[in-house]
Scaffold this motif. Structure first.
Motif, short mmCIF file in Angstrom:
data_model
loop_
_atom_site.label_atom_id
_atom_site.label_comp_id
_atom_site.label_asym_id
_atom_site.label_seq_id
_atom_site.Cartn_x
_atom_site.Cartn_y
_atom_site.Cartn_z
N GLU A 29 -14.07 -10.06 4.96
CA GLU A 29 -12.94 -9.19 4.63
C GLU A 29 -13.45 -7.99 3.84
OE1 GLU A 29 -10.32 -11.74 2.51
OE2 GLU A 29 -9.86 -12.99 4.26
N SER A 30 -12.59 -7.04 3.60
CA SER A 30 -13.02 -5.76 3.01
C SER A 30 -13.66 -5.93 1.63
CB SER A 30 -11.84 -4.80 2.92
OG SER A 30 -10.78 -5.35 2.15
N GLY A 31 -13.23 -6.93 0.87
CA GLY A 31 -13.76 -7.09 -0.48
C GLY A 31 -15.03 -7.92 -0.57
N ASP A 32 -15.58 -8.33 0.56
CA ASP A 32 -16.75 -9.20 0.55
C ASP A 32 -18.06 -8.44 0.36
OD1 ASP A 32 -15.43 -11.64 0.84
OD2 ASP A 32 -15.26 -11.37 3.01
N GLY A 33 -18.03 -7.14 0.50
CA GLY A 33 -19.23 -6.36 0.27
C GLY A 33 -20.27 -6.44 1.36
N ILE A 34 -19.88 -6.83 2.57
CA ILE A 34 -20.83 -6.85 3.67
C ILE A 34 -21.10 -5.41 4.13
CG2 ILE A 34 -21.28 -7.67 6.03
CD1 ILE A 34 -21.23 -9.87 3.93
N PRO A 35 -22.35 -4.98 4.15
CA PRO A 35 -22.64 -3.59 4.57
C PRO A 35 -22.19 -3.35 6.01
CG PRO A 35 -24.57 -4.63 3.56
CD PRO A 35 -23.57 -5.72 3.79
N THR A 36 -21.93 -2.09 6.31
CA THR A 36 -21.61 -1.75 7.69
C THR A 36 -22.83 -1.96 8.56
OG1 THR A 36 -22.15 0.57 7.24
CG2 THR A 36 -19.83 -0.08 7.06
N LEU A 37 -22.59 -2.20 9.82
CA LEU A 37 -23.66 -2.48 10.76
C LEU A 37 -24.36 -1.18 11.17
CD1 LEU A 37 -21.88 -5.20 12.92
CD2 LEU A 37 -23.20 -5.44 10.81
N PRO A 38 -25.50 -1.25 11.85
CA PRO A 38 -26.25 -0.04 12.19
C PRO A 38 -25.45 1.02 12.94
CG PRO A 38 -27.62 -1.96 12.55
CD PRO A 38 -26.26 -2.48 12.21
N GLY A 99 -32.96 -8.19 -3.67
CA GLY A 99 -32.22 -7.81 -4.87
C GLY A 99 -33.16 -7.55 -6.01
N PRO A 100 -32.64 -7.32 -7.19
CA PRO A 100 -31.21 -7.27 -7.49
C PRO A 100 -30.56 -5.97 -7.02
CG PRO A 100 -32.50 -6.84 -9.48
CD PRO A 100 -33.48 -7.15 -8.39
N PRO A 101 -29.24 -5.98 -6.81
CA PRO A 101 -28.35 -7.15 -6.88
C PRO A 101 -28.56 -8.07 -5.68
CG PRO A 101 -27.15 -5.24 -6.07
CD PRO A 101 -28.51 -4.74 -6.44
N TYR A 102 -28.34 -9.36 -5.90
CA TYR A 102 -28.54 -10.35 -4.85
C TYR A 102 -27.22 -10.67 -4.16
CZ TYR A 102 -33.08 -11.05 -7.04
OH TYR A 102 -34.34 -10.85 -7.55
N HIS A 103 -27.31 -10.95 -2.88
CA HIS A 103 -26.11 -11.37 -2.15
C HIS A 103 -25.68 -12.75 -2.64
CE1 HIS A 103 -26.43 -8.03 0.60
NE2 HIS A 103 -27.65 -8.38 0.97
N PRO A 104 -24.38 -13.01 -2.72
CA PRO A 104 -23.87 -14.30 -3.23
C PRO A 104 -23.95 -15.40 -2.17
CG PRO A 104 -22.03 -12.88 -2.67
CD PRO A 104 -23.27 -12.05 -2.45
N PHE A 105 -25.15 -15.82 -1.85
CA PHE A 105 -25.34 -16.78 -0.76
C PHE A 105 -24.66 -18.11 -1.01
CE2 PHE A 105 -27.88 -14.02 1.66
CZ PHE A 105 -28.18 -14.63 2.87
N GLN A 106 -24.63 -18.56 -2.25
CA GLN A 106 -23.98 -19.84 -2.52
C GLN A 106 -22.48 -19.76 -2.22
OE1 GLN A 106 -25.48 -22.66 -3.20
NE2 GLN A 106 -27.50 -21.75 -3.29
N GLN A 107 -21.86 -18.65 -2.57
CA GLN A 107 -20.44 -18.46 -2.25
C GLN A 107 -20.25 -18.36 -0.74
OE1 GLN A 107 -18.69 -15.22 -4.50
NE2 GLN A 107 -19.98 -15.67 -6.26
#
Length: 242
Positions: A29-38, A99-107
């Motif tokens: 979703e928009s708030g997840d902070g996933i970068p846009t694709l190439p 990172g940092p910042p690191y992606h929240p992989f555990q979440q």
């Protein structure tokens, strides 16, 4: 031309040759902070890719990364695979070690499959126990028909009916560490590192963390001695004594 949808089975087939496993996925979703694709698109799905037991060890230990003497061989091996797959399917590979910042992989992992907290500060899986890890995530632009990710059942740390560690009799993991580095709520890194640098720490160095090995869950997936020793050596190398 847009990349064609990649099915779950296609992705798992591509990973199997490397001893890697598709660990589930989730819709960002928009708030997840996933970068846009190439190509500037937003990702339609994020697939979690990881290790189960020592399934990756034969492929990794036979790779040039393992023997080239450069730092972080497993991370570099994972990056090469993840980036190749992302390029193949018009997506983006995301790594827990960037990172940092690191992606929240555990979440992210908890959105893909059922996991619980453990006294060893590791996430425990109902089948694999403590013998699993996440190597990268693949953010892809399309989702194949019928491959809608299923949300995992909600983990809990309060219900003894559902939480694996709370219903574990005696919690042997907390009794097995020779220097009591695990308290159940924290990990005493310096105590562990000091022990591993001494002669008395060789049992841990050669076969892996004794506390982790004491966990009864997922014993069939416990790391082989060679695989376990590799991780212990990496930990010691990252924390020199003194």
């Amino acid at each position: 031309m847009p990349a064609p949808p990649v099915s779950r089975s296609q992705l798992q087939d591509a990973l199997s040759g490397h001893g890697l496993h598709l660990r589930g996925g989730w819709r960002p979703e928009s708030g997840d902070g996933i970068p846009t694709l190439p190509d500037g698109q937003n990702a339609a799905v994020v697939w979690m890719v990881g290790a189960v037991g020592s399934a990756l060890w034969p492929a990794f230990s036979a790779s040039p990364f393992y023997a080239d003497g450069l730092p972080h061989p497993l991370d570099r091996w994972s990056r090469a695979i993840g980036q190749a797959l992302a390029q193949r399917w018009g997506g983006l590979a995301l790594f827990p070690f960037d990172g940092p910042p690191y992606h929240p992989f555990q979440q992210w992992a908890s959105r893909a499959e059922t996991l619980h907290s453990s006294p060893l500060m590791l996430r425990i899986h109902p089948d694999y126990g403590l013998w699993h890890a996440y190597r990268f995530a693949l953010a892809l632009p399309t989702l194949a028909l019928g491959d809608q990710p299923e949300p995992p059942s909600a983990p809990t740390t309060t219900s003894t009916d559902l939480d694996l560690c709370l219903r574990c009799e005696g919690q042997p993991c907390l009794q097995a560490c020779p220097v009591q580095a695990y308290t159940g709520t924290s990990f005493q890194v310096d105590a562990c590192s000091t022990h591993l640098h001494r002669v008395g720490g060789q049992a841990c160095m050669q076969s892996g963390c004794l506390a982790r090995r004491a966990c009864p869950q997922g014993q069939a997936y416990a790391y082989t001695p060679e695989h376990a020793a590799f991780h212990m050596q990496a930990f010691v190398g990252a924390r020199p004594l003194g």
